[in-house]
Design a protein around this motif. Structure first.
Motif, PDB file in Angstrom:
ATOM      1  N   ASN A 202     -14.477 -21.064  44.292  1.00 44.99           N
ATOM      2  CA  ASN A 202     -14.119 -20.587  45.627  1.00 44.99           C
ATOM      3  C   ASN A 202     -13.605 -21.723  46.509  1.00 44.99           C
ATOM      4  O   ASN A 202     -12.614 -21.556  47.235  1.00 44.99           O
ATOM      5  CB  ASN A 202     -15.306 -19.897  46.291  1.00 44.99           C
ATOM      6  CG  ASN A 202     -15.688 -18.600  45.590  1.00 44.99           C
ATOM      7  OD1 ASN A 202     -14.879 -18.002  44.893  1.00 44.99           O
ATOM      8  ND2 ASN A 202     -16.922 -18.171  45.763  1.00 44.99           N
ATOM      9  N   GLU A 203     -14.270 -22.873  46.456  1.00 48.84           N
ATOM     10  CA  GLU A 203     -13.826 -24.036  47.239  1.00 48.84           C
ATOM     11  C   GLU A 203     -12.419 -24.467  46.817  1.00 48.84           C
ATOM     12  O   GLU A 203     -11.571 -24.769  47.667  1.00 48.84           O
ATOM     13  CB  GLU A 203     -14.798 -25.205  47.072  1.00 48.84           C
ATOM     14  CG  GLU A 203     -16.146 -24.996  47.714  1.00 48.84           C
ATOM     15  CD  GLU A 203     -17.155 -26.063  47.330  1.00 48.84           C
ATOM     16  OE1 GLU A 203     -16.818 -26.977  46.520  1.00 48.84           O
ATOM     17  OE2 GLU A 203     -18.294 -26.000  47.828  1.00 48.84           O
ATOM     18  N   LEU A 204     -12.174 -24.493  45.514  1.00 53.62           N
ATOM     19  CA  LEU A 204     -10.866 -24.910  45.022  1.00 53.62           C
ATOM     20  C   LEU A 204      -9.781 -23.897  45.395  1.00 53.62           C
ATOM     21  O   LEU A 204      -8.647 -24.290  45.701  1.00 53.62           O
ATOM     22  CB  LEU A 204     -10.903 -25.120  43.502  1.00 53.62           C
ATOM     23  CG  LEU A 204     -11.703 -26.339  43.042  1.00 53.62           C
ATOM     24  CD1 LEU A 204     -11.823 -26.346  41.524  1.00 53.62           C
ATOM     25  CD2 LEU A 204     -11.076 -27.624  43.531  1.00 53.62           C
ATOM     26  N   LYS A 205     -10.115 -22.606  45.392  1.00 53.03           N
ATOM     27  CA  LYS A 205      -9.147 -21.588  45.817  1.00 53.03           C
ATOM     28  C   LYS A 205      -8.771 -21.794  47.286  1.00 53.03           C
ATOM     29  O   LYS A 205      -7.594 -21.709  47.654  1.00 53.03           O
ATOM     30  CB  LYS A 205      -9.709 -20.185  45.608  1.00 53.03           C
ATOM     31  CG  LYS A 205      -9.663 -19.714  44.176  1.00 53.03           C
ATOM     32  CD  LYS A 205     -10.191 -18.293  44.056  1.00 53.03           C
ATOM     33  CE  LYS A 205     -10.121 -17.793  42.627  1.00 53.03           C
ATOM     34  NZ  LYS A 205     -10.660 -16.427  42.487  1.00 53.03           N
ATOM     35  N   GLU A 206      -9.782 -22.028  48.125  1.00 53.84           N
ATOM     36  CA  GLU A 206      -9.513 -22.258  49.551  1.00 53.84           C
ATOM     37  C   GLU A 206      -8.653 -23.494  49.746  1.00 53.84           C
ATOM     38  O   GLU A 206      -7.697 -23.489  50.536  1.00 53.84           O
ATOM     39  CB  GLU A 206     -10.825 -22.393  50.323  1.00 53.84           C
ATOM     40  CG  GLU A 206     -11.607 -21.100  50.451  1.00 53.84           C
ATOM     41  CD  GLU A 206     -12.959 -21.302  51.107  1.00 53.84           C
ATOM     42  OE1 GLU A 206     -13.240 -22.420  51.606  1.00 53.84           O
ATOM     43  OE2 GLU A 206     -13.740 -20.338  51.131  1.00 53.84           O
ATOM     44  N   GLU A 207      -8.988 -24.560  49.038  1.00 56.80           N
ATOM     45  CA  GLU A 207      -8.198 -25.788  49.153  1.00 56.80           C
ATOM     46  C   GLU A 207      -6.769 -25.549  48.683  1.00 56.80           C
ATOM     47  O   GLU A 207      -5.809 -26.036  49.301  1.00 56.80           O
ATOM     48  CB  GLU A 207      -8.839 -26.906  48.329  1.00 56.80           C
ATOM     49  CG  GLU A 207      -8.104 -28.222  48.438  1.00 56.80           C
ATOM     50  CD  GLU A 207      -8.704 -29.333  47.596  1.00 56.80           C
ATOM     51  OE1 GLU A 207      -8.195 -30.461  47.688  1.00 56.80           O
ATOM     52  OE2 GLU A 207      -9.668 -29.074  46.841  1.00 56.80           O
ATOM     53  N   ASN A 208      -6.605 -24.792  47.625  1.00 60.53           N
ATOM     54  CA  ASN A 208      -5.276 -24.486  47.105  1.00 60.53           C
ATOM     55  C   ASN A 208      -4.458 -23.708  48.146  1.00 60.53           C
ATOM     56  O   ASN A 208      -3.275 -23.990  48.353  1.00 60.53           O
ATOM     57  CB  ASN A 208      -5.402 -23.689  45.804  1.00 60.53           C
ATOM     58  CG  ASN A 208      -4.102 -23.610  45.054  1.00 60.53           C
ATOM     59  OD1 ASN A 208      -3.310 -24.541  45.060  1.00 60.53           O
ATOM     60  ND2 ASN A 208      -3.876 -22.491  44.402  1.00 60.53           N
ATOM     61  N   GLU A 209      -5.087 -22.734  48.794  1.00 59.40           N
ATOM     62  CA  GLU A 209      -4.388 -21.963  49.831  1.00 59.40           C
ATOM     63  C   GLU A 209      -3.970 -22.866  50.990  1.00 59.40           C
ATOM     64  O   GLU A 209      -2.848 -22.750  51.498  1.00 59.40           O
ATOM     65  CB  GLU A 209      -5.278 -20.822  50.333  1.00 59.40           C
ATOM     66  CG  GLU A 209      -5.462 -19.710  49.314  1.00 59.40           C
ATOM     67  CD  GLU A 209      -6.490 -18.675  49.751  1.00 59.40           C
ATOM     68  OE1 GLU A 209      -7.012 -18.775  50.883  1.00 59.40           O
ATOM     69  OE2 GLU A 209      -6.767 -17.770  48.952  1.00 59.40           O
ATOM     70  N   ARG A 210      -4.861 -23.774  51.406  1.00 64.05           N
ATOM     71  CA  ARG A 210      -4.515 -24.711  52.494  1.00 64.05           C
ATOM     72  C   ARG A 210      -3.339 -25.593  52.088  1.00 64.05           C
ATOM     73  O   ARG A 210      -2.413 -25.815  52.876  1.00 64.05           O
ATOM     74  CB  ARG A 210      -5.716 -25.584  52.856  1.00 64.05           C
ATOM     75  CG  ARG A 210      -6.773 -24.906  53.680  1.00 64.05           C
ATOM     76  CD  ARG A 210      -7.767 -25.904  54.272  1.00 64.05           C
ATOM     77  NE  ARG A 210      -8.367 -26.790  53.288  1.00 64.05           N
ATOM     78  CZ  ARG A 210      -9.473 -26.525  52.610  1.00 64.05           C
ATOM     79  NH1 ARG A 210     -10.106 -25.381  52.802  1.00 64.05           N
ATOM     80  NH2 ARG A 210      -9.955 -27.375  51.741  1.00 64.05           N
ATOM     81  N   LEU A 211      -3.374 -26.076  50.859  1.00 67.40           N
ATOM     82  CA  LEU A 211      -2.302 -26.954  50.402  1.00 67.40           C
ATOM     83  C   LEU A 211      -0.979 -26.205  50.274  1.00 67.40           C
ATOM     84  O   LEU A 211       0.084 -26.757  50.599  1.00 67.40           O
ATOM     85  CB  LEU A 211      -2.689 -27.603  49.064  1.00 67.40           C
ATOM     86  CG  LEU A 211      -3.825 -28.627  49.142  1.00 67.40           C
ATOM     87  CD1 LEU A 211      -4.245 -29.049  47.739  1.00 67.40           C
ATOM     88  CD2 LEU A 211      -3.428 -29.830  49.971  1.00 67.40           C
ATOM     89  N   GLU A 212      -1.024 -24.956  49.830  1.00 65.72           N
ATOM     90  CA  GLU A 212       0.208 -24.171  49.735  1.00 65.72           C
ATOM     91  C   GLU A 212       0.795 -23.919  51.118  1.00 65.72           C
ATOM     92  O   GLU A 212       2.017 -23.968  51.307  1.00 65.72           O
ATOM     93  CB  GLU A 212      -0.045 -22.859  48.995  1.00 65.72           C
ATOM     94  CG  GLU A 212      -0.214 -23.051  47.498  1.00 65.72           C
ATOM     95  CD  GLU A 212      -0.524 -21.761  46.750  1.00 65.72           C
ATOM     96  OE1 GLU A 212      -0.694 -20.705  47.402  1.00 65.72           O
ATOM     97  OE2 GLU A 212      -0.594 -21.826  45.514  1.00 65.72           O
ATOM     98  N   ALA A 213      -0.075 -23.642  52.116  1.00 64.29           N
ATOM     99  CA  ALA A 213       0.406 -23.450  53.489  1.00 64.29           C
ATOM    100  C   ALA A 213       1.035 -24.743  54.013  1.00 64.29           C
ATOM    101  O   ALA A 213       2.075 -24.710  54.692  1.00 64.29           O
ATOM    102  CB  ALA A 213      -0.745 -23.007  54.388  1.00 64.29           C
ATOM    103  N   LYS A 214       0.432 -25.857  53.693  1.00 61.02           N
ATOM    104  CA  LYS A 214       0.969 -27.151  54.127  1.00 61.02           C
ATOM    105  C   LYS A 214       2.332 -27.408  53.475  1.00 61.02           C
ATOM    106  O   LYS A 214       3.250 -27.925  54.115  1.00 61.02           O
ATOM    107  CB  LYS A 214      -0.008 -28.266  53.768  1.00 61.02           C
ATOM    108  CG  LYS A 214       0.338 -29.610  54.337  1.00 61.02           C
ATOM    109  CD  LYS A 214      -0.757 -30.627  54.077  1.00 61.02           C
ATOM    110  CE  LYS A 214      -0.452 -31.948  54.735  1.00 61.02           C
ATOM    111  NZ  LYS A 214      -1.531 -32.917  54.556  1.00 61.02           N
ATOM    112  N   ILE A 215       2.468 -27.035  52.200  1.00 61.79           N
ATOM    113  CA  ILE A 215       3.753 -27.192  51.501  1.00 61.79           C
ATOM    114  C   ILE A 215       4.832 -26.373  52.208  1.00 61.79           C
ATOM    115  O   ILE A 215       5.948 -26.859  52.437  1.00 61.79           O
ATOM    116  CB  ILE A 215       3.624 -26.780  50.019  1.00 61.79           C
ATOM    117  CG1 ILE A 215       2.842 -27.823  49.241  1.00 61.79           C
ATOM    118  CG2 ILE A 215       4.997 -26.569  49.387  1.00 61.79           C
ATOM    119  CD1 ILE A 215       2.489 -27.398  47.825  1.00 61.79           C
TER     120      ILE A 215
END
Length: 153
Positions: A95-108
């Motif tokens: 779950n933590e990695l999914k959230e981090e992935n979503e944040r990073l995709e938004a930043k991209i």
């Protein structure tokens, strides 16, 4: 070629298994010890370690049996708890990695938009500079629109 002289040594270990070792003299080759049972009829001629031997079934009413079952039940319970905890920890990490992935995709996405805007500004600026710069050697070749030759004194 010389013939090797060999001495055989037979010893019995604590499991009742005889060990025959051949020692070769005048040779640098090592020989592998061989295991043979001390009693030829025991376990079909194969040496069996004592850890693999079956214990006689304990009386289900005995105190020893009850204690072993209780220890086993506690061990199973602890094992299951550790397994559940590990699964929960893994799910939390997912779950933590999914959230981090979503944040990073938004930043991209944000950085990609910013890059696109900056590219457009740069290209517009470069185009404006190219329009304002005259090619070398054309300065003074064309008359200025308000010259004195047009009749002004």
């Amino acid at each position: 070629m010389s013939r090797l002289s060999q001495a055989k040594i037979t010893t019995a270990d604590h499991n009742g298994v005889s060990v025959i070792q051949s020692q070769a003299h005048a040779s640098s080759l090592q020989q592998v010890p061989q295991l043979i049972p001390a009693h030829p009829n025991a376990s079909g001629g194969k040496a069996v370690p004592s850890s693999n031997m079956k214990k006689p079934p304990a009386d289900k009413e005995s105190e020893e049996y009850r204690q072993r079952r209780e220890r086993n039940n506690l061990a199973v319970k602890k094992s299951r708890m550790r397994s559940k905890q590990k699964a929960m920890d893994t799910q939390q990490r997912v779950n933590e990695l999914k959230e981090e992935n979503e944040r990073l995709e938004a930043k991209i996405k944000l950085l990609s938009k910013e890059l696109s805007v900056l590219k457009d500004l740069f290209l517009e600026h470069a185009h404006n500079l190219a329009d304002n710069v005259q090619p070398p050697g054309t300065e003074g070749a064309s008359p200025a629109p308000n010259s004195t030759a047009a009749g002004g004194q």
